[in-house]
Design a protein around this motif. Structure first.
Motif, short mmCIF file in Angstrom:
data_model
loop_
_atom_site.label_atom_id
_atom_site.label_comp_id
_atom_site.label_asym_id
_atom_site.label_seq_id
_atom_site.Cartn_x
_atom_site.Cartn_y
_atom_site.Cartn_z
N LEU A 57 0.68 -1.21 0.18
CA LEU A 57 -0.03 0.21 -0.40
C LEU A 57 1.14 1.41 0.25
O LEU A 57 0.79 2.59 -0.91
N CYS A 58 1.89 1.37 0.58
CA CYS A 58 2.86 2.18 0.73
C CYS A 58 4.62 1.75 -0.07
O CYS A 58 4.46 0.65 0.01
N PRO A 59 4.98 3.05 -0.81
CA PRO A 59 6.09 2.61 -2.26
C PRO A 59 6.92 2.04 -0.80
O PRO A 59 7.05 2.62 0.98
N THR A 60 7.46 2.08 -1.12
CA THR A 60 8.84 0.94 -0.75
C THR A 60 10.26 1.64 -1.18
O THR A 60 10.58 1.87 -2.20
N GLY A 61 11.25 1.25 -0.68
CA GLY A 61 12.60 2.30 -1.12
C GLY A 61 14.00 2.91 0.22
O GLY A 61 13.09 3.06 1.36
N PRO A 62 14.88 2.74 -0.37
CA PRO A 62 15.80 4.19 0.65
C PRO A 62 15.03 5.20 0.92
O PRO A 62 14.53 5.49 0.66
N GLY A 63 14.96 5.22 2.13
CA GLY A 63 14.75 6.54 3.15
C GLY A 63 13.01 7.02 2.92
O GLY A 63 12.66 7.98 3.28
N ARG A 64 12.43 5.60 3.28
CA ARG A 64 10.75 6.13 2.96
C ARG A 64 10.42 5.20 4.64
O ARG A 64 10.79 4.43 4.37
N THR A 65 9.21 5.72 4.48
CA THR A 65 8.99 5.28 6.05
C THR A 65 7.93 4.22 5.06
O THR A 65 6.95 4.48 4.85
N GLY A 66 7.91 3.08 5.71
CA GLY A 66 7.52 1.64 5.26
C GLY A 66 5.96 1.11 5.82
O GLY A 66 6.01 2.16 6.83
N CYS A 67 5.12 1.47 5.09
CA CYS A 67 3.78 0.21 6.39
C CYS A 67 3.37 -1.43 6.14
O CYS A 67 4.21 -1.67 4.82
N LYS A 68 3.25 -1.78 6.69
CA LYS A 68 3.06 -3.28 6.37
C LYS A 68 1.32 -3.67 5.95
O LYS A 68 1.04 -4.41 5.23
N GLY A 69 0.69 -2.49 4.95
CA GLY A 69 -0.20 -2.79 4.72
C GLY A 69 -0.12 -3.77 3.46
O GLY A 69 0.93 -2.97 2.49
N THR A 70 -1.03 -3.90 2.58
CA THR A 70 -0.83 -4.65 1.10
C THR A 70 -2.45 -4.64 0.61
O THR A 70 -3.54 -4.39 0.84
N GLN A 71 -2.21 -4.15 -0.74
CA GLN A 71 -3.17 -3.94 -1.75
C GLN A 71 -3.49 -5.30 -1.67
O GLN A 71 -2.62 -6.04 -2.84
N GLN A 72 -4.85 -6.15 -1.93
CA GLN A 72 -4.89 -7.52 -3.32
C GLN A 72 -6.20 -7.17 -4.11
O GLN A 72 -6.71 -6.92 -4.21
N TRP A 73 -5.26 -8.14 -5.46
CA TRP A 73 -6.14 -8.28 -6.27
C TRP A 73 -6.18 -10.02 -6.80
O TRP A 73 -6.01 -10.60 -6.39
N THR A 74 -7.43 -10.08 -6.80
CA THR A 74 -8.10 -11.63 -6.69
C THR A 74 -9.28 -11.17 -7.97
O THR A 74 -10.50 -10.54 -7.94
N VAL A 75 -9.32 -12.47 -8.89
CA VAL A 75 -10.38 -12.63 -9.53
C VAL A 75 -10.53 -14.13 -9.37
O VAL A 75 -10.10 -15.21 -9.69
N THR A 76 -12.38 -14.48 -9.29
CA THR A 76 -12.67 -15.66 -9.70
C THR A 76 -12.69 -16.29 -11.12
O THR A 76 -13.47 -15.30 -11.78
N VAL A 77 -11.80 -17.33 -11.51
CA VAL A 77 -12.54 -17.84 -13.24
C VAL A 77 -12.90 -18.71 -12.87
O VAL A 77 -12.76 -20.69 -12.37
N LYS A 78 -14.14 -19.44 -13.65
CA LYS A 78 -14.99 -20.69 -13.97
C LYS A 78 -14.95 -20.70 -14.62
O LYS A 78 -15.69 -19.96 -16.25
N VAL A 79 -14.08 -21.97 -15.21
CA VAL A 79 -14.54 -22.54 -17.40
C VAL A 79 -14.97 -23.96 -16.76
O VAL A 79 -15.93 -25.13 -16.11
N ALA A 80 -15.87 -23.67 -17.75
CA ALA A 80 -17.09 -24.75 -18.46
C ALA A 80 -16.55 -24.84 -19.74
O ALA A 80 -15.48 -25.42 -19.95
N ARG A 81 -17.02 -26.32 -19.86
CA ARG A 81 -17.48 -27.07 -21.22
C ARG A 81 -17.58 -26.52 -22.27
O ARG A 81 -18.11 -25.50 -22.34
N PRO A 82 -16.48 -27.24 -23.34
CA PRO A 82 -16.67 -25.69 -25.01
C PRO A 82 -17.71 -25.82 -25.23
O PRO A 82 -19.02 -26.53 -25.00
#
Length: 160
Positions: free
Chosen positions: A135-160
């Motif tokens: 959630l927060c930018p990372t890198g040298p000199g930056r104060t980080g946070c432990k939060g994360t953004q999650q991306w998720t998609v459910t895919v249902k596969v059906a017969r052709p």
């Protein structure tokens, strides 16, 4: 630097979602080629090829905005996705659960922080695609946070 241009994949994903939702409300009354009104096989016998599942696509293009969605894909189809990240807030490689999807060549990642993936729909079932980024930018000199953004998609596969 954040990209603000509308990408072709966003437009394609919106069109695919519209078509998918249009097919979701369709009802099947059991009639049609090879079926009587009560759903039983007619005297002429069942059709030789199964009907495609209404609302299921052969191809889907996903973006960050599609997180939380469920889509239906026919076996033999493909789902491709591009998650736009930044160098200091990169997406992790996309993972898939289950056996319904198989990872395939997605091409190359153009910008640091992006996640690009492609999956072939190989067998009927359900799979979940996931990725995360800080959630927060990372890198040298930056104060980080432990939060994360999650991306998720459910895919249902059906017969052709």
């Amino acid at each position: 630097m954040r990209r603000t241009t509308l990408q072709r994949t966003t437009v394609t994903a919106a069109a695919a979602a519209t078509l998918l939702l249009a097919g979701c409300g369709a009802e099947h009354d059991g009639t049609g080629p090879g079926r009587d009104g009560d759903g039983s096989p007619s005297a002429s016998g069942p059709r030789s090829a199964p009907e495609p599942v209404p609302g299921c696509a052969d191809h889907a293009e996903l973006t960050t905005a599609d997180s939380g969605q469920t889509l239906c894909l026919r076996a033999g189809g493909q789902v491709r996705l591009t998650l736009d990240g930044t160098e200091d807030r990169p997406w992790t490689p996309v993972k898939s659960t289950g056996t319904a999807l198989r990872s395939t060549n997605a091409g190359i990642v153009i910008l640091p922080g992006d996640a690009v993936a492609a999956f072939d729909a190989v067998t009927p079932g359900t799979a979940r695609l996931t990725s995360t980024r800080p959630l927060c930018p990372t890198g040298p000199g930056r104060t980080g946070c432990k939060g994360t953004q999650q991306w998720t998609v459910t895919v249902k596969v059906a017969r052709p």
